[in-house]
Design a protein around this motif. Structure first.
Motif, PDB file in Angstrom:
ATOM      1  N   MET A 106     -13.387  23.158   6.940  1.00  0.00           N
ATOM      2  CA  MET A 106     -13.775  22.234   8.179  1.00  0.00           C
ATOM      3  C   MET A 106     -14.032  23.027   9.270  1.00  0.00           C
ATOM      4  SD  MET A 106     -14.816  19.314   8.564  1.00  0.00           S
ATOM      5  CE  MET A 106     -14.276  18.727   7.026  1.00  0.00           C
ATOM      6  N   ILE A 107     -13.154  24.250   9.633  1.00  0.00           N
ATOM      7  CA  ILE A 107     -13.393  25.191  10.783  1.00  0.00           C
ATOM      8  C   ILE A 107     -14.750  25.975  10.885  1.00  0.00           C
ATOM      9  CG2 ILE A 107     -11.982  26.953  10.239  1.00  0.00           C
ATOM     10  CD1 ILE A 107     -12.113  24.927  13.739  1.00  0.00           C
ATOM     11  N   LEU A 108     -15.074  26.274   9.375  1.00  0.00           N
ATOM     12  CA  LEU A 108     -16.197  27.241   9.496  1.00  0.00           C
ATOM     13  C   LEU A 108     -17.487  26.336   9.226  1.00  0.00           C
ATOM     14  CD1 LEU A 108     -14.395  29.803   6.931  1.00  0.00           C
ATOM     15  CD2 LEU A 108     -14.736  29.946   9.485  1.00  0.00           C
ATOM     16  N   LEU A 109     -17.422  25.023   8.922  1.00  0.00           N
ATOM     17  CA  LEU A 109     -18.634  24.405   8.826  1.00  0.00           C
ATOM     18  C   LEU A 109     -19.576  24.466  10.186  1.00  0.00           C
ATOM     19  CD1 LEU A 109     -17.371  21.109   6.872  1.00  0.00           C
ATOM     20  CD2 LEU A 109     -18.767  23.127   6.051  1.00  0.00           C
ATOM     21  N   PRO A 110     -21.000  24.826   9.834  1.00  0.00           N
ATOM     22  CA  PRO A 110     -21.533  25.029  11.129  1.00  0.00           C
ATOM     23  C   PRO A 110     -22.361  23.456  11.757  1.00  0.00           C
ATOM     24  CG  PRO A 110     -23.007  25.736   9.200  1.00  0.00           C
ATOM     25  CD  PRO A 110     -21.623  25.263   8.620  1.00  0.00           C
ATOM     26  N   SER A 111     -21.477  22.658  11.477  1.00  0.00           N
ATOM     27  CA  SER A 111     -22.229  21.364  12.116  1.00  0.00           C
ATOM     28  C   SER A 111     -22.438  21.376  13.370  1.00  0.00           C
ATOM     29  CB  SER A 111     -21.204  20.029  11.766  1.00  0.00           C
ATOM     30  OG  SER A 111     -20.710  20.075  10.102  1.00  0.00           O
ATOM     31  N   VAL A 112     -21.541  22.137  14.214  1.00  0.00           N
ATOM     32  CA  VAL A 112     -21.768  21.933  15.669  1.00  0.00           C
ATOM     33  C   VAL A 112     -23.378  22.705  15.876  1.00  0.00           C
ATOM     34  CG1 VAL A 112     -21.196  22.897  17.696  1.00  0.00           C
ATOM     35  CG2 VAL A 112     -19.343  21.640  16.067  1.00  0.00           C
ATOM     36  N   ARG A 113     -23.479  23.901  15.103  1.00  0.00           N
ATOM     37  CA  ARG A 113     -24.625  24.609  15.218  1.00  0.00           C
ATOM     38  C   ARG A 113     -25.963  23.625  14.888  1.00  0.00           C
ATOM     39  NH1 ARG A 113     -25.027  29.860  11.697  1.00  0.00           N
ATOM     40  NH2 ARG A 113     -22.701  29.634  12.343  1.00  0.00           N
ATOM     41  N   ILE A 114     -25.862  22.846  13.767  1.00  0.00           N
ATOM     42  CA  ILE A 114     -26.869  21.881  13.770  1.00  0.00           C
ATOM     43  C   ILE A 114     -27.045  20.828  14.924  1.00  0.00           C
ATOM     44  CG2 ILE A 114     -27.789  20.076  11.895  1.00  0.00           C
ATOM     45  CD1 ILE A 114     -26.069  21.564   9.802  1.00  0.00           C
ATOM     46  N   VAL A 115     -25.926  20.226  15.321  1.00  0.00           N
ATOM     47  CA  VAL A 115     -26.329  19.222  16.359  1.00  0.00           C
ATOM     48  C   VAL A 115     -26.890  20.192  17.585  1.00  0.00           C
ATOM     49  CG1 VAL A 115     -24.770  18.270  18.222  1.00  0.00           C
ATOM     50  CG2 VAL A 115     -24.023  17.976  15.810  1.00  0.00           C
ATOM     51  N   SER A 116     -26.321  21.384  17.947  1.00  0.00           N
ATOM     52  CA  SER A 116     -27.124  22.234  19.019  1.00  0.00           C
ATOM     53  C   SER A 116     -28.442  22.126  18.669  1.00  0.00           C
ATOM     54  CB  SER A 116     -26.368  23.445  19.225  1.00  0.00           C
ATOM     55  OG  SER A 116     -25.179  23.372  19.570  1.00  0.00           O
ATOM     56  N   LEU A 157     -18.605  14.633  13.036  1.00  0.00           N
ATOM     57  CA  LEU A 157     -19.585  15.500  12.485  1.00  0.00           C
ATOM     58  C   LEU A 157     -19.385  15.300  10.919  1.00  0.00           C
ATOM     59  CD1 LEU A 157     -19.149  18.899  14.369  1.00  0.00           C
ATOM     60  CD2 LEU A 157     -21.031  17.033  14.630  1.00  0.00           C
ATOM     61  N   PRO A 158     -20.449  15.136  10.290  1.00  0.00           N
ATOM     62  CA  PRO A 158     -20.544  14.937   8.723  1.00  0.00           C
ATOM     63  C   PRO A 158     -20.800  16.260   7.958  1.00  0.00           C
ATOM     64  CG  PRO A 158     -22.856  14.852   9.596  1.00  0.00           C
ATOM     65  CD  PRO A 158     -22.089  15.076  10.845  1.00  0.00           C
ATOM     66  N   GLY A 159     -20.233  17.240   8.644  1.00  0.00           N
ATOM     67  CA  GLY A 159     -20.034  18.552   7.832  1.00  0.00           C
ATOM     68  C   GLY A 159     -19.561  18.261   6.372  1.00  0.00           C
ATOM     69  N   LEU A 160     -18.589  17.575   5.858  1.00  0.00           N
ATOM     70  CA  LEU A 160     -18.145  17.328   4.726  1.00  0.00           C
ATOM     71  C   LEU A 160     -19.291  16.607   3.988  1.00  0.00           C
ATOM     72  CD1 LEU A 160     -15.714  17.522   2.627  1.00  0.00           C
ATOM     73  CD2 LEU A 160     -15.074  15.477   3.634  1.00  0.00           C
ATOM     74  N   LEU A 161     -19.902  15.657   4.431  1.00  0.00           N
ATOM     75  CA  LEU A 161     -20.954  14.995   3.723  1.00  0.00           C
ATOM     76  C   LEU A 161     -22.226  16.159   3.347  1.00  0.00           C
ATOM     77  CD1 LEU A 161     -21.736  12.268   2.827  1.00  0.00           C
ATOM     78  CD2 LEU A 161     -22.876  11.992   5.083  1.00  0.00           C
ATOM     79  N   ILE A 162     -22.495  16.903   4.237  1.00  0.00           N
ATOM     80  CA  ILE A 162     -23.501  17.926   3.873  1.00  0.00           C
ATOM     81  C   ILE A 162     -22.979  18.767   2.741  1.00  0.00           C
ATOM     82  CG2 ILE A 162     -24.633  19.902   4.660  1.00  0.00           C
ATOM     83  CD1 ILE A 162     -24.782  18.758   7.472  1.00  0.00           C
ATOM     84  N   PHE A 163     -21.759  19.134   2.817  1.00  0.00           N
ATOM     85  CA  PHE A 163     -21.136  20.113   1.909  1.00  0.00           C
ATOM     86  C   PHE A 163     -21.163  19.425   0.494  1.00  0.00           C
ATOM     87  CE2 PHE A 163     -16.950  20.690  -0.144  1.00  0.00           C
ATOM     88  CZ  PHE A 163     -17.109  21.670  -0.948  1.00  0.00           C
ATOM     89  N   ARG A 164     -20.749  18.211   0.460  1.00  0.00           N
ATOM     90  CA  ARG A 164     -20.876  17.467  -0.688  1.00  0.00           C
ATOM     91  C   ARG A 164     -22.357  17.352  -1.398  1.00  0.00           C
ATOM     92  NH1 ARG A 164     -17.060  13.544   1.682  1.00  0.00           N
ATOM     93  NH2 ARG A 164     -18.745  11.800   1.339  1.00  0.00           N
ATOM     94  N   GLY A 165     -23.113  16.918  -0.469  1.00  0.00           N
ATOM     95  CA  GLY A 165     -24.459  17.213  -1.081  1.00  0.00           C
ATOM     96  C   GLY A 165     -25.095  18.319  -1.719  1.00  0.00           C
ATOM     97  N   ASP A 202     -28.844  11.586   4.524  1.00  0.00           N
ATOM     98  CA  ASP A 202     -27.837  10.669   5.210  1.00  0.00           C
ATOM     99  C   ASP A 202     -27.127  11.574   6.424  1.00  0.00           C
ATOM    100  OD1 ASP A 202     -26.474   8.264   5.788  1.00  0.00           O
ATOM    101  OD2 ASP A 202     -25.014   8.586   4.550  1.00  0.00           O
ATOM    102  N   ALA A 203     -26.732  12.551   6.024  1.00  0.00           N
ATOM    103  CA  ALA A 203     -26.031  13.629   7.054  1.00  0.00           C
ATOM    104  C   ALA A 203     -26.959  14.120   8.091  1.00  0.00           C
ATOM    105  CB  ALA A 203     -25.483  14.749   6.267  1.00  0.00           C
ATOM    106  N   LEU A 204     -28.143  14.162   7.630  1.00  0.00           N
ATOM    107  CA  LEU A 204     -29.026  14.657   8.819  1.00  0.00           C
ATOM    108  C   LEU A 204     -29.345  13.694   9.892  1.00  0.00           C
ATOM    109  CD1 LEU A 204     -31.212  16.817   9.867  1.00  0.00           C
ATOM    110  CD2 LEU A 204     -32.936  15.797   8.204  1.00  0.00           C
ATOM    111  N   ILE A 205     -29.574  12.235   9.283  1.00  0.00           N
ATOM    112  CA  ILE A 205     -29.597  11.110  10.066  1.00  0.00           C
ATOM    113  C   ILE A 205     -28.529  11.072  11.097  1.00  0.00           C
ATOM    114  CG2 ILE A 205     -29.897   8.647  10.267  1.00  0.00           C
ATOM    115  CD1 ILE A 205     -32.322  10.107   9.299  1.00  0.00           C
ATOM    116  N   ILE A 206     -27.422  11.326  10.388  1.00  0.00           N
ATOM    117  CA  ILE A 206     -25.907  11.123  11.250  1.00  0.00           C
ATOM    118  C   ILE A 206     -26.008  12.228  12.536  1.00  0.00           C
ATOM    119  CG2 ILE A 206     -23.666  11.208  11.267  1.00  0.00           C
ATOM    120  CD1 ILE A 206     -23.761   9.957   8.647  1.00  0.00           C
ATOM    121  N   ILE A 207     -26.249  13.397  11.963  1.00  0.00           N
ATOM    122  CA  ILE A 207     -26.549  14.559  13.027  1.00  0.00           C
ATOM    123  C   ILE A 207     -27.524  14.074  13.943  1.00  0.00           C
ATOM    124  CG2 ILE A 207     -27.212  16.909  13.230  1.00  0.00           C
ATOM    125  CD1 ILE A 207     -25.657  17.482  10.626  1.00  0.00           C
TER     126      ILE A 207
END
Length: 496
Positions: free
Chosen positions: A274-284, A429-437, A459-464
């Motif tokens: 979870m700490i390595l998922l780049p979800s924050v980078r996607i939000v930025s 953040l839906p990083g887990l959702l992206i990872f599962r997809g 779905d994860a992209l819409i949430i982000i």
């Protein structure tokens, strides 16, 4: 023939009294109608006129910079070099493209450098100085390294505030910037690593992991961070370091399952990564898109997709090797549901935001306010869930609350908005959702399963996008209310 000397004074007297001769009204009516018609259909300013560059500062913390003084001709090139150093520091410490651009515009205006323009790309800053009657001069600065350090980012923000308030000259600002870039981070490496593991365990508990799964996620995160740190010091490309992290997290889950532990492997793997998922980078990246920086956004999106691909590849390798060695089948894409009540979830969100702020090297004074902003954002998020607003609209509510409160809190404490907003929003953040997809698309041989993976990615992209848009919207809506905070911040800077 009438005497003109008699008629003209009479008309003058009537005009002085606000009256007009009847004949003149009839004669002037077509002209008056044409004049009103022209005022209606014509714009007051040309539609193709350029917007002054200082108008770009409207609504930012740096609007209305105070002019320090007209610089000598020999000092302007030195000032350009300092401004590029300033922008490079902001980029390196995690600032968004809009923050970098407005800081550069405000500082050049405070230094009296007219006819300057700035362009921001994914990792470069282009500054052009075109004085009237002289040859234009352009400089390019490429940012080649990044270091997460929100305390240094806050101090650079305060430096810009002091410059535009007229408190610092260029020589003093250069010395202070050098001190900021050379000072150590507020938390040692082992503290940041431990905070990352705590964040993983708390986030796994928030998403629904039992205590044993959360504890194994904590251990997996410690191992993953240690390995990826070593690989980073060896200059290993990010995709391979993250692949090693995905491999190691999955091995931990397989080992525990093989030993007979009653766990859900997907929760352990998710906690370890979870700490390595780049979800924050996607939000930025989405925020940069909203703020009209498409090149920067495209670069961040591509790097995020590469990071996800690396982690997914590592998990796939671990699953295949484990299957060949006779290990139990791991269903990494298994769904997760929450198991704790709302009060416990709020406490978990509060602690998760604080641990994420420590990982981001946020200053001490912002830790508790960041946790409070995250908890208040969770109330809006949870209320949206209770009202049944859906997975797409609910994060928008929490993000707007976090964006608004983060702007107020950060400006009051002398920091940019993202220093508070980034750690506070991570529980959504839906990083887990992206990872599962991505995992479903890569590992499955079933067309229906791959289609479900594509749906999860969408779905994860819409949430982000909803989270990023909500944070920007909250920031924008609070701009009128925070002008007083900006003036107070400058006043405090002048009194010091």
């Amino acid at each position: 023939m009438p005497d003109k000397s008699v008629v003209r004074p009479s008309r003058r007297r009537k005009r002085d009294r606000g009256e007009a001769p009847a004949q003149s009204i009839e004669q002037e009516r077509p002209g008056a109608v044409r004049h009103v018609f022209r005022r209606v259909i014509h714009h007051s300013s040309p539609a193709t006129g350029q917007i002054p560059i200082l108008d770009w500062l409207t609504g930012s913390p740096y609007e209305n910079p105070q002019l320090i003084g007209e610089p000598a001709e020999t000092e302007e090139l030195v000032s350009i070099s300092f401004v590029l150093d300033l922008g490079e520091a902001l980029f390196r410490y995690g600032a968004g493209a809009l923050e970098v651009e407005t800081s550069i515009i405000a500082v050049t205006a405070a230094f009296g450098m007219k006819n300057t323009d700035v362009d921001i790309t994914n990792q470069s800053i282009i500054l052009n100085w075109a004085p009237e009657g002289k040859i234009p001069y352009s400089r390019v600065r490429v940012v080649r390294s990044w270091s997460v350090n929100f305390r240094a980012l806050s101090e650079v923000h305060q430096l810009v505030t002091d410059i535009i308030s007229g408190r610092l000259r260029r020589a003093e600002a250069e010395t202070r910037l050098l001190e900021i870039t050379r000072q150590p981070k507020p938390y040692p490496r082992w503290v940041a690593t431990l905070a990352g593991a705590v964040f993983a365990g708390l986030f796994a508990s928030y998403t629904g992991a039992p205590p044993l799964d959360a504890a194994l996620g904590f251990v997996a995160t410690l191992l993953v961070l240690a390995v990826t740190k070593v690989l980073s010091t060896w200059r290993m490309p990010e995709i391979f370091a993250l692949a090693a992290g995905g491999l190691l997290a999955t091995v931990v889950a397989l080992s525990a399952l093989y030993a007979g532990a009653d766990i859900t492997p997907s929760m352990v793997v998710a906690g370890g990564l979870m700490i390595l998922l780049p979800s924050v980078r996607i939000v930025s990246a989405i925020q940069d898109t909203i703020n009209a920086f498409p090149i920067t956004a495209a670069g961040r999106l591509v790097s995020s997709l590469v990071a996800f691909a690396g982690m997914t590849a590592g998990i796939m390798v671990a699953v295949v090797l484990g299957h060949q060695a006779g290990a139990p089948q791991v269903e990494v894409a298994e769904g997760i549901t929450r198991i704790y009540p709302a009060a416990v979830l709020m406490i978990l969100v509060f602690l998760t935001a604080i641990s994420a702020a420590v990982v981001q090297q946020a200053p001490y004074r912002l830790l508790l306010p960041t946790g409070a902003v995250a908890a208040l954002g969770f109330t809006g998020f949870y209320a949206g869930e209770l009202l049944g607003l859906g997975d797409w609209f609910t994060p928008l509510i929490g993000a707007v609350i976090i964006g608004a409160l983060a702007r107020v809190t950060a400006l009051w404490l002398g920091a940019p908005q993202l220093v508070v907003a980034v750690p506070a929003m991570m529980f959504m953040l839906p990083g887990l959702l992206i990872f599962r997809g991505m995992y479903q698309i890569a590992i499955s041989e079933s067309a229906a399963y791959r289609t479900a993976g594509l749906y999860q990615l969408f779905d994860a992209l819409i949430i982000i996008m909803a989270i990023a848009a909500g944070i920007v919207l909250g920031d924008v809506t609070m701009r009128p209310a925070t002008k007083r905070f900006q003036s107070n911040e400058r006043s405090r800077g002048r009194r010091r």
